[in-house]
Write a protein that holds these residues in place. Structure first.
Motif, PDB file in Angstrom:
ATOM      1  N   LEU A  25       0.725  -1.243   0.094  1.00 29.95           N
ATOM      2  CA  LEU A  25       0.013  -0.033   0.089  1.00 29.95           C
ATOM      3  C   LEU A  25       0.942   1.325   0.084  1.00 29.95           C
ATOM      4  CD1 LEU A  25      -2.785   1.115  -0.231  1.00 29.95           C
ATOM      5  CD2 LEU A  25      -3.113   0.965   2.298  1.00 29.95           C
ATOM      6  N   PRO A  26       2.144   1.407   0.806  1.00 25.43           N
ATOM      7  CA  PRO A  26       2.731   2.697   0.682  1.00 25.43           C
ATOM      8  C   PRO A  26       3.425   3.126  -0.750  1.00 25.43           C
ATOM      9  CG  PRO A  26       3.116   1.320   2.293  1.00 25.43           C
ATOM     10  CD  PRO A  26       2.318   0.590   1.837  1.00 25.43           C
ATOM     11  N   LEU A  27       3.799   1.956  -1.538  1.00 24.40           N
ATOM     12  CA  LEU A  27       4.208   2.006  -2.793  1.00 24.40           C
ATOM     13  C   LEU A  27       3.001   2.467  -3.765  1.00 24.40           C
ATOM     14  CD1 LEU A  27       6.422   2.291  -4.736  1.00 24.40           C
ATOM     15  CD2 LEU A  27       6.222  -0.326  -5.100  1.00 24.40           C
ATOM     16  N   MET A  28       1.919   1.820  -3.472  1.00 22.17           N
ATOM     17  CA  MET A  28       0.739   2.436  -4.172  1.00 22.17           C
ATOM     18  C   MET A  28       0.415   3.923  -3.900  1.00 22.17           C
ATOM     19  SD  MET A  28      -1.891  -0.961  -4.244  1.00 22.17           S
ATOM     20  CE  MET A  28      -3.206  -0.026  -5.247  1.00 22.17           C
ATOM     21  N   ILE A  29       0.375   4.250  -2.781  1.00 22.80           N
ATOM     22  CA  ILE A  29       0.017   5.624  -2.632  1.00 22.80           C
ATOM     23  C   ILE A  29       1.139   6.666  -3.145  1.00 22.80           C
ATOM     24  CG2 ILE A  29      -0.077   7.250  -0.602  1.00 22.80           C
ATOM     25  CD1 ILE A  29      -1.098   4.925   1.123  1.00 22.80           C
ATOM     26  N   GLN A  30       2.233   6.269  -2.897  1.00 20.08           N
ATOM     27  CA  GLN A  30       3.376   7.146  -3.678  1.00 20.08           C
ATOM     28  C   GLN A  30       3.123   7.275  -5.124  1.00 20.08           C
ATOM     29  OE1 GLN A  30       6.931   5.592  -1.890  1.00 20.08           O
ATOM     30  NE2 GLN A  30       6.777   6.802   0.007  1.00 20.08           N
ATOM     31  N   THR A  31       2.785   5.985  -5.778  1.00 17.18           N
ATOM     32  CA  THR A  31       2.773   5.967  -7.131  1.00 17.18           C
ATOM     33  C   THR A  31       1.465   6.641  -7.784  1.00 17.18           C
ATOM     34  OG1 THR A  31       3.983   3.850  -7.093  1.00 17.18           O
ATOM     35  CG2 THR A  31       2.600   4.411  -9.245  1.00 17.18           C
ATOM     36  N   GLY A  61      -1.045   8.103  -5.580  1.00 20.61           N
ATOM     37  CA  GLY A  61      -1.787   9.043  -4.850  1.00 20.61           C
ATOM     38  C   GLY A  61      -2.685   8.292  -3.589  1.00 20.61           C
ATOM     39  N   LEU A  62      -2.957   8.960  -2.600  1.00 26.46           N
ATOM     40  CA  LEU A  62      -3.643   8.462  -1.388  1.00 26.46           C
ATOM     41  C   LEU A  62      -5.129   8.170  -1.881  1.00 26.46           C
ATOM     42  CD1 LEU A  62      -3.589   7.731   1.535  1.00 26.46           C
ATOM     43  CD2 LEU A  62      -4.770  10.168   1.838  1.00 26.46           C
ATOM     44  N   GLY A  63      -5.727   8.989  -2.589  1.00 32.57           N
ATOM     45  CA  GLY A  63      -7.161   8.792  -2.901  1.00 32.57           C
ATOM     46  C   GLY A  63      -7.228   7.410  -3.686  1.00 32.57           C
ATOM     47  N   GLN A  64      -6.565   7.316  -4.873  1.00 34.38           N
ATOM     48  CA  GLN A  64      -6.493   6.326  -5.736  1.00 34.38           C
ATOM     49  C   GLN A  64      -6.149   4.815  -5.038  1.00 34.38           C
ATOM     50  OE1 GLN A  64      -7.406   5.800  -8.910  1.00 34.38           O
ATOM     51  NE2 GLN A  64      -7.637   8.010  -9.863  1.00 34.38           N
ATOM     52  N   ALA A  65      -5.329   5.062  -4.235  1.00 36.45           N
ATOM     53  CA  ALA A  65      -4.908   3.836  -3.651  1.00 36.45           C
ATOM     54  C   ALA A  65      -5.958   3.407  -2.749  1.00 36.45           C
ATOM     55  CB  ALA A  65      -3.516   3.843  -2.920  1.00 36.45           C
ATOM     56  N   LEU A  66      -6.350   4.196  -1.929  1.00 34.64           N
ATOM     57  CA  LEU A  66      -7.680   3.789  -0.922  1.00 34.64           C
ATOM     58  C   LEU A  66      -8.852   3.473  -1.705  1.00 34.64           C
ATOM     59  CD1 LEU A  66      -6.921   6.092   2.173  1.00 34.64           C
ATOM     60  CD2 LEU A  66      -6.366   3.830   2.008  1.00 34.64           C
ATOM     61  N   ALA A  67      -9.123   4.139  -2.483  1.00 33.79           N
ATOM     62  CA  ALA A  67     -10.227   3.608  -3.407  1.00 33.79           C
ATOM     63  C   ALA A  67     -10.234   2.350  -4.089  1.00 33.79           C
ATOM     64  CB  ALA A  67     -10.537   4.653  -4.663  1.00 33.79           C
ATOM     65  N   PHE A  68      -9.108   1.817  -4.385  1.00 31.47           N
ATOM     66  CA  PHE A  68      -8.962   0.520  -4.780  1.00 31.47           C
ATOM     67  C   PHE A  68      -9.140  -0.462  -3.659  1.00 31.47           C
ATOM     68  CE2 PHE A  68      -5.767  -3.031  -5.026  1.00 31.47           C
ATOM     69  CZ  PHE A  68      -6.541  -3.750  -6.448  1.00 31.47           C
ATOM     70  N   TYR A  69      -8.359  -0.083  -2.480  1.00 30.27           N
ATOM     71  CA  TYR A  69      -8.469  -1.155  -1.248  1.00 30.27           C
ATOM     72  C   TYR A  69     -10.020  -1.140  -0.767  1.00 30.27           C
ATOM     73  CZ  TYR A  69      -3.870  -2.518  -0.371  1.00 30.27           C
ATOM     74  OH  TYR A  69      -2.696  -3.056  -0.494  1.00 30.27           O
ATOM     75  N   TYR A  70     -10.783   0.074  -0.951  1.00 31.32           N
ATOM     76  CA  TYR A  70     -12.118   0.149  -0.373  1.00 31.32           C
ATOM     77  C   TYR A  70     -13.089  -0.744  -1.361  1.00 31.32           C
ATOM     78  CZ  TYR A  70     -16.539   2.337   0.175  1.00 31.32           C
ATOM     79  OH  TYR A  70     -17.962   2.980   0.486  1.00 31.32           O
ATOM     80  N   SER A  71     -12.746  -0.538  -2.804  1.00 28.96           N
ATOM     81  CA  SER A  71     -13.573  -1.401  -4.075  1.00 28.96           C
ATOM     82  C   SER A  71     -13.570  -2.876  -3.819  1.00 28.96           C
ATOM     83  CB  SER A  71     -13.322  -0.824  -5.253  1.00 28.96           C
ATOM     84  OG  SER A  71     -11.804  -1.259  -5.496  1.00 28.96           O
ATOM     85  N   LYS A  72     -12.337  -3.168  -3.055  1.00 31.81           N
ATOM     86  CA  LYS A  72     -12.092  -4.972  -3.130  1.00 31.81           C
ATOM     87  C   LYS A  72     -12.678  -5.568  -1.957  1.00 31.81           C
ATOM     88  CE  LYS A  72      -9.131  -5.190  -6.394  1.00 31.81           C
ATOM     89  NZ  LYS A  72      -9.426  -6.148  -7.577  1.00 31.81           N
ATOM     90  N   GLU A  73     -12.563  -6.717  -1.823  1.00 30.70           N
ATOM     91  CA  GLU A  73     -13.429  -7.561  -0.893  1.00 30.70           C
ATOM     92  C   GLU A  73     -12.305  -8.164   0.261  1.00 30.70           C
ATOM     93  OE1 GLU A  73     -15.737 -10.544  -2.337  1.00 30.70           O
ATOM     94  OE2 GLU A  73     -16.806  -9.113  -3.877  1.00 30.70           O
TER      95      GLU A  73
END
Length: 132
Positions: free
Chosen positions: A42-48, A50-62
């Motif tokens: 997740l930290p690399l996803m956030i840096q790559t 952005g926070l919104g995109q990374a958290l939206a991805f985790y939010y959308s998953k199961e």
């Protein structure tokens, strides 16, 4: 006074991360390695992305992804006394309304929390006989 406040936030963040990782590993007993991997990514996803995109991805998953999102969201809840910012609405929605400086501050806080979570997840896997 400021150093004391920072120390309280850091120790509170560490305790929160320890408790949450322990709970995540217990709740996902058969998928501990995946949980650890998702925390570490997740930290690399956030840096790559952005926070919104990374958290939206985790939010959308199961399951495991969403469990990690919920931990991060809980850290900013009004119940937690060790954070500088509280958010009393859905985290992903609040992020869409933030100004730049708040967004950066939240991003840094999430990364700091994830650093602690990663440390504890690694430690948990070592103690439980998982691979490193």
């Amino acid at each position: 006074m400021v150093n004391q406040s920072i120390h309280l936030v850091e120790s509170g963040r560490a305790k929160f991360a320890y408790d949450m990782v322990k709970q995540l590993m217990k709740n996902n007993n058969s998928k501990k390695e995946e949980v650890r991997s998702y925390i570490k990514r997740l930290p690399l996803m956030i840096q790559t992305n952005g926070l919104g995109q990374a958290l939206a991805f985790y939010y959308s998953k199961e399951k495991e992804h969403q469990d990690i999102y919920k931990v991060i969201s809980t850290w900013f809840s009004p119940k937690e006394k060790h954070t500088f910012i509280t958010i009393d609405e859905e985290l992903i929605y609040a992020i869409t309304k933030m100004n730049r400086s708040t967004y950066r501050m939240i991003t840094n806080e999430v990364i700091e929390l994830l650093i602690w979570m990663r440390r504890f997840a690694d430690g948990y896997m070592k103690r439980s006989g998982g691979s490193q």
